[in-house]
Enzyme design. Structure first.
Site, PDB file in Angstrom:
ATOM      1  CB  CYS A 184      -0.918  -0.031   1.218  1.00 56.43           C
ATOM      2  SG  CYS A 184      -1.766   1.525   1.528  1.00 56.43           S
ATOM      3  CE1 TYR A 185       3.048   7.314  -2.604  1.00 59.09           C
ATOM      4  CE2 TYR A 185       0.918   8.021  -1.728  1.00 59.09           C
ATOM      5  CZ  TYR A 185       2.202   8.325  -2.157  1.00 59.09           C
ATOM      6  OH  TYR A 185       2.654   9.622  -2.131  1.00 59.09           O
TER       7      TYR A 185
END
Length: 497
Positions: A184-185
């Site tokens: 996840c960014y």
């Protein structure tokens, strides 16, 4: 003198004699002593009376009935260029934290995460409400994430797994957990600030000597069951677990909060400081009243269930468009393979809402308006994962306006205007985040149903025709029957002689 002598010699010219007036009588009278009552005539009279009553009832029913004509005309709506869509839809597997209502159309309108006319309530898998209305609060697009850095940050938070999670949550008055995913960014964006804050908190509130707070991290790709148990749907999710003096919900679980504030190191440390301050170091007793309002505004009760009921209305232009309900956040990522957009439509209608009282008054109109203004009501669309992951559920709605007009008064009067629709639903896999999409297309034509009541003069004319016709036919039948009997008797007398 000549005129006077003329009238005296011709008195009939001065006035019309009663005898001549009697000759104009349409209803000649037969002397009573020349009439004779008979059993056959009495029976025929009773039958005639019954027939009159039957025909009268049928004519009255026809007079009271509403005759309608249906025409298709170009839509001449008086309700403007906008249309309301009312809905009440339950999503058993979509958290109210991220449930978003979006609207788009072919003219380029895009309205994301509409909240003004929308209400969201947490629900359980059985669609029962489990808490108060959920309010969005602090906007995710305003969150400060701190400065991005590529330097290696030593882990300051404690990695938590299912076996250690419960023991830590029971031991520490405050357990603040970052549920994240390595892919996840936003989780990677939070990690430097989180680890720095955890290191600061570790040295400031040493778990061995102070023991009031602990910051931990959970990798949801490794601990999927733990994350599912805490209803984690977006990454990262920061949860605050309190021990001991929490208020408890009906199911006996301790309530806990979600943190929606800024994600830079200073903000996280400040949040922890304010949460720890009311806790006495010796007794670890938590004083909830000691937490500042500034911190509380970034905390919301974490969902105890993973479902949400979305209800309200949106205003859309009268052009083809989409109503989309999905998971949306400007600071979270979602695992699309685990998103389940199953839903139950309690209500979906176009135009104004009808009150129960109006629906009662409209019962006589229901056969004419088609009963299709709530086509999807009480319909369930459940994905049991037999279709795999990344499943979007779409509904294609074709909407047409129906108007009922009456002519019972001197002028035409519109009784009801409503929008009916047909619905076709499909389930399809997608490469993007799954959504529930309602595609609507309004017809440029409208159906006009006009009431055409019968006039009272027409009813009276038919009533007179019934009475006169039955009376005449009965009299003719009685005369035929009576003459036939007399003829038969004469023939029998002739045979005897």
């Amino acid at each position: 003198i000549d005129l006077l002598s003329f009238f005296h010699s011709h008195p009939s010219s001065a006035m019309v004699s009663p005898t001549k007036l009697k000759s104009m009588d349409f209803y000649r009278k037969i002397p009573r002593d020349l009439t004779e009552a008979s059993l056959s005539g009495a029976g025929l009279s009773i039958v005639a009376a019954l027939v009159m009553m039957l025909l009268f009832g049928m004519e009255l029913s026809s007079y009271l009935a509403v005759n309608t004509t249906t025409t298709v005309v170009v839509d001449k709506s008086a309700d403007g260029d906008f249309l309301r869509i009312h809905f009440n839809i339950s999503f058993p597997a979509l958290s109210c934290e991220f449930a978003s209502v979006d609207v788009s159309d072919v003219l380029g309108t895009n309205r994301l995460n509409i909240t003004k006319t929308i209400r969201k309530f947490p629900i359980d898998p059985h669609l029962k409400t489990t808490g108060e209305e959920f309010h969005s609060g602090h906007g995710s697009h305003d969150i400060n994430h701190g400065e991005e850095t590529k330097e290696e940050i030593p882990d300051g938070s404690i990695p938590l797994v299912s076996s250690s999670f419960d023991s830590f949550s029971k031991h520490f008055p405050l357990l603040i957990v970052n549920f994240n995913a390595p892919w996840c960014y936003w989780s990677n964006r939070l990690k430097p600030s989180w680890e720095k804050a955890a290191s600061i908190i570790y040295h400031k509130y040493n778990p061995e000597t102070d023991g009031r707070v602990l910051l931990g991290s959970v990798d949801c790709t490794e601990e999927a069951e733990l994350c599912k148990r805490n209803h984690i749907q977006g990454y990262p999710s920061i949860r605050i677990f309190r021990k001991g003096s929490d208020l408890k919900e009906d199911h006996g679980h301790h309530e806990h909060e979600s943190y929606y504030g800024d994600r830079d190191t200073d903000s996280i440390v400040k949040m922890v400081d304010e949460l720890v301050a009311p806790i006495h170091p010796e007794t670890h007793k938590l004083d909830l009243d000691g937490i500042s309002n500034k911190t509380l505004k970034h905390l919301k009760k974490a969902p105890v269930t993973g479902g949400c009921r979305v209800e309200g209305y949106v205003r859309v232009k009268k052009v083809p468009g989409n109503l989309i309900i999905s998971a949306h956040s400007g600071a979270h990522s979602f695992d699309s393979s685990k998103m389940n957009m199953s839903h139950v439509v309690s209500h979906l209608s176009f135009g104004r809402m009808f009150s129960p009282r109006l629906l009662t008054d409209m019962r006589r109109l229901l056969p004419y308006i088609g009963q299709s203004h709530d086509k999807l009501n009480e319909k369930a669309f459940i994905n049991q994962h037999e279709f795999g992951a990344n499943v979007t559920i779409e509904h294609y709605l074709q909407v047409v306006k129906t108007e009922v007009i009456t002519r019972r008064t001197a002028q035409e009067h519109s009784l009801v205007e409503e929008y009916e629709y047909t619905a076709h639903s499909s389930i399809a896999q997608t490469y993007y985040l799954p959504v529930a999409k309602f595609h609507f297309e309004l017809s440029p034509m409208q159906i006009m149903i006009t009431e055409n009541p019968k006039s009272f003069s027409h009813f009276i004319t038919n009533l007179c025709a019934i009475i006169g016709g039955v009376f005449t036919v009965a009299g003719i039948l009685d005369s035929i029957f009576h003459n036939t009997i007399r003829l038969v008797k004469k023939v029998e007398l002739g045979k005897n002689f």
